[in-house]
Design an enzyme around this catalytic site. Structure first.
Site, PDB file in Angstrom:
ATOM      1  N   HIS A   1       0.877  -1.177   0.000  1.00 25.79           N
ATOM      2  CA  HIS A   1       0.000   0.000   0.000  1.00 25.79           C
ATOM      3  C   HIS A   1       0.919   1.234   0.000  1.00 25.79           C
ATOM      4  CE1 HIS A   1      -2.686   2.990   1.908  1.00 25.79           C
ATOM      5  NE2 HIS A   1      -3.711   2.220   1.560  1.00 25.79           N
TER       6      HIS A   1
ATOM      7  N   ASP B   1       3.367  -4.637   7.937  1.00 27.34           N
ATOM      8  CA  ASP B   1       2.185  -3.776   7.861  1.00 27.34           C
ATOM      9  C   ASP B   1       0.977  -4.712   7.911  1.00 27.34           C
ATOM     10  OD1 ASP B   1      -0.001  -2.328   7.127  1.00 27.34           O
ATOM     11  OD2 ASP B   1       0.789  -1.623   5.207  1.00 27.34           O
TER      12      ASP B   1
ATOM     13  N   GLN C   1      -4.192  -5.161   6.857  1.00 25.12           N
ATOM     14  CA  GLN C   1      -5.170  -6.099   6.292  1.00 25.12           C
ATOM     15  C   GLN C   1      -4.952  -7.520   6.802  1.00 25.12           C
ATOM     16  OE1 GLN C   1      -7.611  -4.980   4.444  1.00 25.12           O
ATOM     17  NE2 GLN C   1      -6.833  -2.967   3.881  1.00 25.12           N
TER      18      GLN C   1
ATOM     19  N   LYS D   1     -10.162  -0.566  10.573  1.00 23.93           N
ATOM     20  CA  LYS D   1     -10.377  -1.698   9.660  1.00 23.93           C
ATOM     21  C   LYS D   1     -10.710  -2.958  10.461  1.00 23.93           C
ATOM     22  CE  LYS D   1      -7.012   0.096   6.339  1.00 23.93           C
ATOM     23  NZ  LYS D   1      -7.793   0.588   5.210  1.00 23.93           N
TER      24      LYS D   1
ATOM     25  N   CYS E   1      -4.802   2.621  -3.615  1.00 29.68           N
ATOM     26  CA  CYS E   1      -3.573   3.145  -3.000  1.00 29.68           C
ATOM     27  C   CYS E   1      -2.423   2.163  -3.199  1.00 29.68           C
ATOM     28  CB  CYS E   1      -3.758   3.427  -1.500  1.00 29.68           C
ATOM     29  SG  CYS E   1      -4.919   4.715  -1.167  1.00 29.68           S
TER      30      CYS E   1
END
Ligand code: PLP
Length: 407
Positions: A124, A201, A204, A227, A365
């Site tokens: 991202h 990261d 997600q 999220k 993104c």
């Protein structure tokens, strides 16, 4: 594994119970942000109606209660991800803020001219641009683990990229654009063989899978509350104490100090050294309610349900003539990214919206992924545990209608 009662679960999410363009909303934009259960909304409202006050400063009752609730959330996060210490949990404004903290603070301590940072082709923008900026500032180099046409990272190339100048590897857990689960365990193992720390990261990742930081053994892990069924404006950066201790503050001001004179300032201990100014207390407390909610359902149950739903959706969409799915690999979570032959994703998304279905269209993104696949963007349906097979069927019907409209 326990069967989820989706009808009951959906009643907890007020935003799901509405019509858009006269049809029941189908919300398939969960990778952008999830909907919030009423337990989270109530926790925020309750905070403002009762113990609203500033944290870590007041001796008065309300301030102490707010501080307790705020710190309780930190401990809850620590337990949820099985971190060793609660002071290894830094509360930020979101995953982007966490990665900026990492790039600038880690960068200033550990990166020098000609040093190297490795990210991946599946990132991202939030895990590209901050590294790009700090590398530029310090004269360091940014290298990218390449991917194959399906979107899988080429680990054999990764190992060859590592050298004495490599100072950190920062990769996504799950790609927001394609839903591919990256082989983070192997990436960490390879990097650690060379004594290089790894930041994951997890924006997600943690939303779809159990994350046990000590099992994973990554050095940093970050994600956003919003999220993960919690409020917006709250993020987490987990970091191993041995690194965080040595990293300089990212921002400065109140809260993060021990002593200030006009000549000199000494900084607070972990985690406060990285938490400047008044934090987003209400939403941090709201995130505690989100964690309670997820624990009540069980992330393993969520993972199993979502995996089955994703398989169903993949088969359903593959049955539609003209659908091309990107990143169709065995290890995936929560996302189908696809296009309809000869129809721009933006046009398709606009029409799908008229059927009351929220999907995201564009580059998500992640422009470098779209460049690599040589497409302008995709239509992305991203799932949460409150989505159903009926909703997938509604998406499939809408796609047929889009095709009809475009002849
Ligand atoms: N990393 C990934 C993989 C993401 O999907 C996102 C948001 O979509 C981010 C980072 C940034 O998260 P936020 O916008 O909450 O800071």
């Amino acid at each position: 594994m326990q069967q989820l009662d989706i009808v009951k679960i959906r009643k907890d999410f007020p935003a799901l119970d509405q019509k858009v363009f006269d049809r029941p909303l189908v919300y398939l934009d969960n990778a952008a942000t999830s909907q919030k259960p009423k337990q989270v909304i109530d926790a925020i409202s309750n905070y403002y109606s009762t113990i609203n006050s500033n944290v870590h400063r007041g001796v008065h009752h309300l301030s102490q209660q707010a501080t307790e609730a705020f710190e309780h959330t930190r401990e809850h996060i620590q337990k949820y991800i099985n971190a060793q210490n609660s002071h290894e949990i830094i509360i930020t404004k979101g995953a982007t803020d966490s990665i900026n903290l990492m790039a600038y603070s880690f960068g200033k301590k550990y990166l020098q001219l000609d040093d190297e940072v490795i990210i991946s082709a599946l990132e991202h923008h939030a895990n590209i641009v901050p590294w790009q900026m700090i590398c530029k500032e310090l004269g360091a180099k940014l290298h990218v683990i390449p991917m194959n046409d399906e979107g899988e990272l080429l680990l054999e190339k990764f190992e060859k990229m590592i050298n004495q100048k490599t100072k950190i590897v920062a990769v996504g857990h799950v790609s927001n654009a394609l839903g591919i689960i990256n082989p983070v365990e192997e990436i960490i193992e390879i990097a650690h063989k060379h004594n290089i720390p790894v930041m994951i990261d997890g924006a997600q990742g943690i939303v779809h899978k159990k994350v046990d930081i000590q099992d994973l053994d990554c050095d940093f892990y970050c994600f956003s509350s919003h999220k993960f069924y919690g409020p917006m404006g709250v993020g987490i950066l987990y970091g191993k104490e041995k690194y965080l201790e040595k990293m300089p503050p990212y921002q400065t001001g109140g809260e993060m100090i021990k002593k200030v004179t006009f000549k000199k300032t000494t900084f607070n201990d972990l985690p406060y050294k990285f938490e400047t100014g008044t934090p987003n207390v209400a939403d941090v407390i709201g995130f505690d309610a989100a964690l309670n909610y997820i624990e009540g359902i069980g992330i393993e149950n969520i993972e199993e349900y979502e995996t089955e739903l994703l398989q169903y959706a993949t088969e359903k969409l593959k049955g539609i003539d003209g659908v091309k799915i990107y990143g169709e690999v065995p290890h995936k979570a929560g996302v189908i990214s696809f296009n309809l032959k000869d129809i721009h994703p933006y046009d398709a998304g606009t029409i799908i919206d008229r059927f009351g279905i929220a999907v995201r269209t564009g580059n998500h993104c992640a422009q470098p992924i779209m460049d690599r696949l040589d497409i302008p963007g995709t239509i992305r349906a991203s799932f949460a545990f409150y989505n159903t097979k009926d909703e997938v069927d509604r998406l499939a019907e809408a796609l047929e209608k889009v095709k009809e409209m475009f002849g």
